[in-house]
Design an enzyme around this catalytic site. Sequence first.
Site, PDB file in Angstrom:
ATOM      1  N   ARG A  14       2.504 -28.499   7.135  1.00 20.27           N
ATOM      2  CA  ARG A  14       1.734 -29.266   6.195  1.00 20.27           C
ATOM      3  C   ARG A  14       2.902 -30.389   5.583  1.00 20.27           C
ATOM      4  O   ARG A  14       3.073 -31.207   6.166  1.00 20.27           O
ATOM      5  CB  ARG A  14       1.174 -28.370   5.157  1.00 20.27           C
ATOM      6  N   ILE A  36       3.313 -19.861   6.891  1.00 20.32           N
ATOM      7  CA  ILE A  36       4.639 -20.464   7.671  1.00 20.32           C
ATOM      8  C   ILE A  36       5.235 -21.684   7.121  1.00 20.32           C
ATOM      9  O   ILE A  36       6.207 -21.745   7.730  1.00 20.32           O
ATOM     10  CB  ILE A  36       3.934 -20.697   9.178  1.00 20.32           C
ATOM     11  N   ILE A  86       0.439 -22.145  18.354  1.00 21.86           N
ATOM     12  CA  ILE A  86       1.381 -20.902  18.798  1.00 21.86           C
ATOM     13  C   ILE A  86       2.261 -20.636  17.542  1.00 21.86           C
ATOM     14  O   ILE A  86       2.896 -19.629  17.526  1.00 21.86           O
ATOM     15  CB  ILE A  86       2.011 -21.140  19.952  1.00 21.86           C
ATOM     16  N   ARG A 133       1.686 -19.943  14.499  1.00 21.17           N
ATOM     17  CA  ARG A 133       1.131 -19.214  13.310  1.00 21.17           C
ATOM     18  C   ARG A 133       1.272 -17.526  13.670  1.00 21.17           C
ATOM     19  O   ARG A 133       1.773 -16.805  12.827  1.00 21.17           O
ATOM     20  CB  ARG A 133      -0.220 -19.225  13.260  1.00 21.17           C
ATOM     21  N   ARG A 183       7.559 -38.575  26.004  1.00 20.97           N
ATOM     22  CA  ARG A 183       6.107 -37.839  26.101  1.00 20.97           C
ATOM     23  C   ARG A 183       6.062 -37.313  24.620  1.00 20.97           C
ATOM     24  O   ARG A 183       6.953 -36.912  23.872  1.00 20.97           O
ATOM     25  CB  ARG A 183       6.477 -36.560  26.662  1.00 20.97           C
ATOM     26  N   ALA A 194       0.725  -1.239  -0.086  1.00 23.27           N
ATOM     27  CA  ALA A 194       0.067   0.035   0.129  1.00 23.27           C
ATOM     28  C   ALA A 194       0.769   1.331   0.014  1.00 23.27           C
ATOM     29  O   ALA A 194       0.577   2.163  -0.850  1.00 23.27           O
ATOM     30  CB  ALA A 194      -0.771  -0.005   1.328  1.00 23.27           C
ATOM     31  N   GLY A 214      -0.691 -18.546   0.699  1.00 24.95           N
ATOM     32  CA  GLY A 214       0.073 -19.620   0.676  1.00 24.95           C
ATOM     33  C   GLY A 214      -0.488 -20.393  -0.860  1.00 24.95           C
ATOM     34  O   GLY A 214      -0.966 -19.881  -1.432  1.00 24.95           O
ATOM     35  N   ASP A 215      -0.283 -21.675  -0.674  1.00 22.46           N
ATOM     36  CA  ASP A 215      -0.648 -22.435  -1.964  1.00 22.46           C
ATOM     37  C   ASP A 215      -2.106 -22.045  -2.618  1.00 22.46           C
ATOM     38  O   ASP A 215      -2.196 -21.777  -3.822  1.00 22.46           O
ATOM     39  CB  ASP A 215      -0.364 -23.733  -1.787  1.00 22.46           C
ATOM     40  N   GLY A 216      -3.113 -22.338  -1.802  1.00 20.98           N
ATOM     41  CA  GLY A 216      -4.191 -22.068  -2.216  1.00 20.98           C
ATOM     42  C   GLY A 216      -4.616 -20.696  -2.686  1.00 20.98           C
ATOM     43  O   GLY A 216      -5.331 -20.335  -3.737  1.00 20.98           O
ATOM     44  N   LYS A 248      24.207 -39.185  28.215  1.00 19.90           N
ATOM     45  CA  LYS A 248      23.344 -38.211  27.709  1.00 19.90           C
ATOM     46  C   LYS A 248      21.811 -39.008  28.006  1.00 19.90           C
ATOM     47  O   LYS A 248      21.556 -39.601  26.968  1.00 19.90           O
ATOM     48  CB  LYS A 248      23.482 -37.752  26.461  1.00 19.90           C
TER      49      LYS A 248
END
Lengths: 320, 320, 320, 320
Positions: free
Chosen positions: A171, A126, A250, A252, A243, A24, A102-104, A213
């Site tokens: 993705r 991202i 978070i 994004r 775990r 802009a 993105g792609d779409g 380790k």
Amino acid sequence: MKRIGILTSGGDASGMNAAVRAIARSAMNAGLEAYGINYGYKGLVEGNIFKMESSQLDGIINRGGTILYSARFPEFAEEEVQLKGIEQLNKFGIDALVVIGGDGSYHGALKLTKHGFNSIGVPGTIDNDIPGTDFTIGFDTAVNVATEALDRINDTATSHQRVFVVEVMGRGAGDIALWSGIAAGADAIVVPERDYDVKAIADKLLKNRENGKDHGLIVLAEGVTSAAKFKEELDKHGDFDSRAITLGHIQRGGVPTAKDRVLASRFGDYAVRLLLEGKGGLAIGIRDNKLVATDIIDTLENHKHMTDVSLLDLNERLSF
Amino acid sequence: MKRIGILTSGGDASGMNAAVRAIARSAMNAGLEAYGINYGYKGLVEGNIFKMESSQLDGIINRGGTILYSARFPEFAEEEVQLKGIEQLNKFGIDALVVIGGDGSYHGALKLTKHGFNSIGVPGTIDNDIPGTDFTIGFDTAVNVATEALDRINDTATSHQRVFVVEVMGRGAGDIALWSGIAAGADAIVVPERDYDVKAIADKLLKNRENGKDHGLIVLAEGVTSAAKFKEELDKHGDFDSRAITLGHIQRGGVPTAKDRVLASRFGDYAVRLLLEGKGGLAIGIRDNKLVATDIIDTLENHKHMTDVSLLDLNERLSF
Amino acid sequence: MKRIGILTSGGDASGMNAAVRAIARSAMNAGLEAYGINYGYKGLVEGNIFKMESSQLDGIINRGGTILYSARFPEFAEEEVQLKGIEQLNKFGIDALVVIGGDGSYHGALKLTKHGFNSIGVPGTIDNDIPGTDFTIGFDTAVNVATEALDRINDTATSHQRVFVVEVMGRGAGDIALWSGIAAGADAIVVPERDYDVKAIADKLLKNRENGKDHGLIVLAEGVTSAAKFKEELDKHGDFDSRAITLGHIQRGGVPTAKDRVLASRFGDYAVRLLLEGKGGLAIGIRDNKLVATDIIDTLENHKHMTDVSLLDLNERLSF
Amino acid sequence: MKRIGILTSGGDASGMNAAVRAIARSAMNAGLEAYGINYGYKGLVEGNIFKMESSQLDGIINRGGTILYSARFPEFAEEEVQLKGIEQLNKFGIDALVVIGGDGSYHGALKLTKHGFNSIGVPGTIDNDIPGTDFTIGFDTAVNVATEALDRINDTATSHQRVFVVEVMGRGAGDIALWSGIAAGADAIVVPERDYDVKAIADKLLKNRENGKDHGLIVLAEGVTSAAKFKEELDKHGDFDSRAITLGHIQRGGVPTAKDRVLASRFGDYAVRLLLEGKGGLAIGIRDNKLVATDIIDTLENHKHMTDVSLLDLNERLSF
């Protein structure tokens, strides 16, 4: 050329606002008018379009999300709907459209270009999975957010002698996993671009334990499998106190990194300068550290994003 | 009094290292020796005990996790095992033990005290659920990490007109949910300390939408239910574009906030000064902004942590 | 080739530890031994040299500063002292040396190379002013730290209708100023690579005020003049409520960004692989997004770092 | 009571926006109208006053600075000007005023109260130097920003064996220095509330060096002297490689911590509830972890902020 339209589409990525500002402002600086289109292609078709003022762009360069909003709109795959969008653009006297996404989102721009409406795609996602560019807006921020999360998890892994399997976004692409995994010193990185051997990973962790380790970190790209399933597989090959974690959304949002802001500023300005030169139907990118613009149709139809899998080998040499 | 032992136990919390440093340095400053015990009560029973040097404490005040490690050790519920621990303490000539940890860790200290071994509990847990103190070490850091994550999620919620249900930690207590929920301007906060009405929450979100606010944030304490289940309930009462997120382990580790470092420093030093005064069998805390020490047996057996549920009413008045 | 020596020299830069780790681990992975040299060239000459173990490298990838320390040592300009350094390297059986640092550090490596000792330079400096590479280790972190500081200052500038002149680091180069200035949406960026016109900057701020933007941000590279002097000049051309700030040393340290960690990892590993191929006397870099190695003598004697001043023009188009 | 006015005044502090939001939302929730007053007392006198809508308050809880702006306005010391301000308040039908700010801002509220206009002070300043409260809005954020900066500086101090003298803000109070100094593990903290002995500090650093700790950190409150002067004094007592740094304005702005957001939310809401109970002429605060409201005239005329200097002794016991 008098009026440029701007829309954001697809998943939000940090730095999109810096790109909106750059497009802009660069347009205004050249004597053009900038029109914002809210809610992506949905707002385009519905005519949710407004003239942007410079003051609206003040203070947005460091804001996550997108001030133009985004929205799902699968209906835009239909030709009839696309033509309605062009009708709206004509109605508002908009001569060219810059789409950040993105792609779409690119496919929407591709369709408009095929219908003869001058459209330019700016890569904002991202996932870093757009052909025609080495880096997309939002990738650096997502990698840093993921890395910071992995640092935190490492503190707990070390304190408790645990193995964490952490699923990051991306993705179909392993880029976030690769970069954040190397940055966090992960013991293993698992990406869709290369087959993995869960037994070999387990053996490495067991060998690490022998060497003193007694904790581990595995970074898993969402395109492979889920953290929970990977943990299950892993546990078959060793008595790990393991775990499974999914980092989730978070990654994004949030304050964009300096790199993403500069990249977005350069992309947005470059798009406008190309339009001023009479060019169009292009996909913007950065290749080999130089701004490039390639034919949007050719880029999307004939090219694929190539993840740098040599980073996997690098990590193997560094982490033990 | 010549030698003080230090151990960390239970889930790690940011600021534990600042407490370890404070206990050891304050002891050294008073002419005592400080002994570190690795891996919590497990290391105690196994004699994994070492003399700490001041230089080992340099540069740890801002490190997440615990340099003394932690470990699960349910065996410590048995009297025989407890007595083995005391044997080790005697063997190393340790006169008093300071335990940094949460609820379970305190019960270990309680048992040792009942067997006549002078033990002091320093509250270190992100959950803030220890009786005898308004705040625990690690709580402020966890709240800030959760709040930053909620800020990021808000960016996406706003950009995409979505409702996010975000589950935060806290075990049985709603403190992290309450503080981070208020800090992030959540539309609703759901905690175990008060019944919730999912229909009322849905109605609020729908009313917000009528008033032009088309996104939402619900912060859910893990002690109530899972984010996925809550989302399912919510979706029955409105056509939300909703998502369920579990923040998970990122809340545990990472660089401690200034407040957690100062609190840990004060707690650790206070524990040593009490021991120097000949006191023991105490639970350290901060109450009404003052350091306090209460009888560890009475504190654990007769008191409960009280979450400040008035914060829920506050949030209702502020968020719409 | 059996033993590789590693030293850090010059001003510390975030990511140096990631490079140390990468060099040492990549060497170990190839069956070599890695020797750390403390306190830069001073430690080299004094023989402050030790065999590194893999466990020492665990957990340092995200630590600022350098675990090998740095030190001023102008004496290394003398040939006699350089030869003493080589003597020490021979004494420890070290076959090749990897030096992480900035301009001055490279000159030490150059001297050793001229004396026939195989040395490789890895660019580590926040200033980004090394020839032979587009980016140095520490630059991305410094830019992000500066940008975050500028964001904070922008909050105050906006709240108080003030103009801030903020001096950032960079020695003779304007790179930090350019990148952080664009990222923060600065009204003007002043760098040594281009003459500035203080009246033109003042006029822009006055024009902004007419258009309703009553605050301003000027980012000044330290290589031009001091913030205090620039403010004085500026105040002659308008009635600004202006403040001068020098960001200072906070730009040097701190947790490295993901990009700096990945870059350092790639650089360090690449240096080792070149040594394994029998190469040496090289300066490592990244050019056009590809790892490169150029002759260290030619690079330092015949090339200069080129700051991308086109970013100045970009900022002019975007900020008003 | 129908309309509440809100203004921010004095230096900006992070969390002021959270307080603005809380006052306005709590008022709206009780059926009142909230009026924003731009540019502090200057805007009050000029009638720069507007009705706030709930939507303007969305998304500001985590923004630094103040959306109501601030401005210097020494003219408000004159009675005539104060009465003009009351005229404006009456003109807009405002029944009570809530002022967020520091010492000077409180005096404005005091004057209005003495003229019979119901005013409430909410403590907002990074300096923590307001009587009647243990903590002010913005203090926790400033302490965390300063601490993070000190962490960075510690990295460089350690890498280069340097002593850093770092001047932090606080006007006449040592609170920021004390809290950030303890949190960063400073070797010495120098505050206006207690005399300092530069030779004793130098001796401590020299003794540390003998014990193997060859770097140092001194945190200096701006109310004592400048970093440059302190460094000069220090250098007379030892051969330190010392540097003087002034952290400056970065301490003011930026994303507020969770604690500051919660505190601001509680303060703002409490002010409104007191007004609804028919009370006024009050200074809001938190004392011993409980919300309190004291007579604003008595508080300002008869009380002083008390810095907790016992923290100095604590630091002496912990840092060596």
